[in-house]
Design a protein around this motif. Structure first.
Motif, PDB file in Angstrom:
ATOM      1  N   ALA A  21      82.663  72.955  29.789  1.00  0.00           N
ATOM      2  CA  ALA A  21      84.023  73.241  29.321  1.00  0.00           C
ATOM      3  C   ALA A  21      84.977  72.097  29.687  1.00  0.00           C
ATOM      4  O   ALA A  21      85.821  71.696  28.884  1.00  0.00           O
ATOM      5  CB  ALA A  21      84.510  74.558  29.930  1.00  0.00           C
ATOM      6  N   ILE A  22      84.823  71.570  30.900  1.00  0.00           N
ATOM      7  CA  ILE A  22      85.650  70.442  31.324  1.00  0.00           C
ATOM      8  C   ILE A  22      85.373  69.220  30.456  1.00  0.00           C
ATOM      9  O   ILE A  22      86.295  68.510  30.027  1.00  0.00           O
ATOM     10  CB  ILE A  22      85.394  70.108  32.813  1.00  0.00           C
ATOM     11  N   ALA A  23      84.091  68.972  30.169  1.00  0.00           N
ATOM     12  CA  ALA A  23      83.717  67.833  29.333  1.00  0.00           C
ATOM     13  C   ALA A  23      84.313  67.961  27.931  1.00  0.00           C
ATOM     14  O   ALA A  23      84.813  66.977  27.356  1.00  0.00           O
ATOM     15  CB  ALA A  23      82.198  67.716  29.261  1.00  0.00           C
ATOM     16  N   GLN A  24      84.290  69.162  27.390  1.00  0.00           N
ATOM     17  CA  GLN A  24      84.837  69.365  26.046  1.00  0.00           C
ATOM     18  C   GLN A  24      86.353  69.175  26.024  1.00  0.00           C
ATOM     19  O   GLN A  24      86.895  68.610  25.073  1.00  0.00           O
ATOM     20  CB  GLN A  24      84.460  70.751  25.528  1.00  0.00           C
ATOM     21  N   ARG A  25      87.042  69.631  27.071  1.00  0.00           N
ATOM     22  CA  ARG A  25      88.499  69.461  27.119  1.00  0.00           C
ATOM     23  C   ARG A  25      88.877  67.993  27.262  1.00  0.00           C
ATOM     24  O   ARG A  25      89.839  67.522  26.666  1.00  0.00           O
ATOM     25  CB  ARG A  25      89.093  70.266  28.281  1.00  0.00           C
ATOM     26  N   PRO A  46      81.851  62.206  28.689  1.00  0.00           N
ATOM     27  CA  PRO A  46      80.416  62.545  28.685  1.00  0.00           C
ATOM     28  C   PRO A  46      79.996  63.320  29.929  1.00  0.00           C
ATOM     29  O   PRO A  46      80.634  63.225  30.987  1.00  0.00           O
ATOM     30  CB  PRO A  46      79.734  61.175  28.638  1.00  0.00           C
ATOM     31  N   LEU A  47      78.939  64.071  29.792  1.00  0.00           N
ATOM     32  CA  LEU A  47      78.325  64.793  30.906  1.00  0.00           C
ATOM     33  C   LEU A  47      76.837  64.479  30.878  1.00  0.00           C
ATOM     34  O   LEU A  47      76.160  64.754  29.893  1.00  0.00           O
ATOM     35  CB  LEU A  47      78.553  66.298  30.768  1.00  0.00           C
ATOM     36  N   ALA A  91      79.516  64.312  35.915  1.00  0.00           N
ATOM     37  CA  ALA A  91      80.647  64.318  34.988  1.00  0.00           C
ATOM     38  C   ALA A  91      81.133  62.897  34.729  1.00  0.00           C
ATOM     39  O   ALA A  91      81.135  62.047  35.626  1.00  0.00           O
ATOM     40  CB  ALA A  91      81.783  65.166  35.557  1.00  0.00           C
ATOM     41  N   ASN A  92      81.552  62.654  33.473  1.00  0.00           N
ATOM     42  CA  ASN A  92      82.121  61.370  33.065  1.00  0.00           C
ATOM     43  C   ASN A  92      81.157  60.208  33.329  1.00  0.00           C
ATOM     44  O   ASN A  92      81.573  59.128  33.751  1.00  0.00           O
ATOM     45  CB  ASN A  92      83.465  61.124  33.763  1.00  0.00           C
ATOM     46  N   GLY A 146      88.029  67.717  19.252  1.00  0.00           N
ATOM     47  CA  GLY A 146      88.342  68.750  18.280  1.00  0.00           C
ATOM     48  C   GLY A 146      87.166  69.630  17.890  1.00  0.00           C
ATOM     49  O   GLY A 146      87.337  70.592  17.154  1.00  0.00           O
ATOM     50  N   VAL A 147      85.973  69.305  18.380  1.00  0.00           N
ATOM     51  CA  VAL A 147      84.784  70.114  18.075  1.00  0.00           C
ATOM     52  C   VAL A 147      84.409  70.920  19.318  1.00  0.00           C
ATOM     53  O   VAL A 147      84.066  70.351  20.346  1.00  0.00           O
ATOM     54  CB  VAL A 147      83.600  69.227  17.646  1.00  0.00           C
ATOM     55  N   GLN A 148      84.520  72.233  19.234  1.00  0.00           N
ATOM     56  CA  GLN A 148      84.194  73.103  20.355  1.00  0.00           C
ATOM     57  C   GLN A 148      82.879  73.823  20.077  1.00  0.00           C
ATOM     58  O   GLN A 148      82.820  74.736  19.257  1.00  0.00           O
ATOM     59  CB  GLN A 148      85.316  74.128  20.586  1.00  0.00           C
TER      60      GLN A 148
END
Length: 379
Positions: free
Chosen positions: A217-221, A225-226, A282-283, A328-330
């Protein structure tokens, strides 16, 4: 005679006024304590409690309030760090490695010290950046016969804390702080024991199940990258068969420690099964992930594990995968979770089949059309 009576009445009135003033002051103090306690009991974490107590000087019109807490096993520091509490930014929380300081200053007494600030007795309990307090109260926090630390208060008013004053309110406050501290520590310990692998001290699979969705969820916001590593210690079964499980356990412990050292503090490392581990970074994009995985492989290979036959070298195989969110893609977190782990595991199988002691990276994924095809079987 009449003048004497008038004088006596004036003195009596003065005494009554003084008593009323003290009653009003005590009532106001009691109200502040009750407000403070209500807030203290409503907190949800150890970190919240620390911040609340350290900022409570306004409740009591003090110039200083701080804590000295005993942390013999560094568990307190770990709990606070994981709770987002910044120790360096809160110098009024002093962490003690043992109870030696408190025993030296207080002995076995649990009686608070109230009185003038004396450097020899008080300095180590206070982190001062400006003026020394004129008077202080140092109150041991005792729970079930065990000293947890001290609550330390200071005032520039030399009469605020004097050795002849009643300590009912202060001792009650310290008791409440001690109870809340013990409860939060017990909760953190219980929570940790349910999420920590007992052999290695790293997180367990249950923790991964909780954390993986959060990381995605954090990566999508953030559209960052994860990366995921699937790590497998090579030939552990042969080590167990040849040297016994105690040596095998030692291999797992040492390897997990080496892996942890190569990761950042905010990276997630879990023991997935037996000799298998999963790491979430993360990142970290694909190329960076491969570099980190290679560092882990080299560090593990440098290990030497003691056996009756001498030192035994250890190797590890690592599969890597990377999720690259599209702005913008969830996507459904469950689908991303499945694909991220599966791609890393497939890469691990390739590393094992290629002769072990290697790093293999799956291609990163981000294209929603590609993902739609990949996830059909999971919907």
């Amino acid at each position: 005679m009449e003048e004497d009576l008038t004088t006596d009445l004036t003195v009596l009135q003065g005494h009554l006024d003084g008593m009323l003033n003290r009653v009003h002051a005590n009532s106001a103090t009691l109200q502040r304590f009750q407000t403070f306690e209500k807030g203290l009991f409503n907190l949800n974490s150890l970190s919240e409690m620390m911040e609340y107590v350290l900022k409570a000087q306004d409740f009591f019109e003090l110039d200083y309030i701080g804590l000295c807490l005993i942390d013999a096993k560094t568990e307190l520091k770990n709990y606070l760090f994981k709770g987002g509490f910044a120790l360096q930014a809160n110098p009024k929380l002093i962490i003690l490695p043992d109870d030696e300081l408190i025993q030296t200053k207080f002995g076995h007494s649990v009686t608070p010290y109230l009185g003038a600030y004396k450097t020899a007795k008080c300095a180590e309990f206070f982190s001062l950046d400006k003026h020394k307090p004129a008077s202080v109260a140092i109150i041991p926090l005792i729970r079930r016969g065990k000293c947890l630390g001290t609550l330390n208060m200071g005032s520039l008013d030399s009469q605020r804390f004097i050795d002849s004053m009643a300590t009912d309110f202060i001792e009650h406050m310290a008791a409440v702080v001690g109870i809340c501290l013990e409860n939060h520590l017990n909760f953190e310990t219980l929570n940790r024991s349910s999420l920590i692998d007992s052999l290695t001290g790293v997180n367990n699979r249950h923790f991964l199940e909780q954390r993986l969705g959060e990381e995605i969820a954090i990566a999508q916001r953030s559209t960052e990258p994860l990366s995921c590593f699937f790590l497998d210690i090579d030939e552990l079964k042969n080590i167990n068969d040849h040297y016994g499980y105690h040596v095998g356990d030692q291999v797992i412990i040492l390897a997990s420690a080496v892996i942890r050292e190569q990761l950042r503090n905010n990276d997630v490392l879990v023991r997935y099964t037996g000799e298998k581990f999963i790491a979430l970074l993360a990142n970290i994009e694909q190329g960076q992930g491969i570099e980190i995985a290679q560092r882990i492989r080299y560090a593990v290979k440098a290990l030497g594990v003691s056996t009756p036959d001498g030192l035994v070298s250890v190797t590890i195989s690592i599969g890597c995968s990377t999720y690259n969110p599209v702005n913008g893609v969830q996507l459904k977190p469950a689908n991303v979770e499945t694909n991220l782990i599966e791609k890393a595991e497939q890469a691990l199988h390739k590393a094992k089949s290629d002769g072990q002691d290697s790093v293999v990276s799956a291609s990163g994924f981000s294209d929603p059309m590609t993902l739609a095809n990949l996830f059909k079987r999971h919907q």
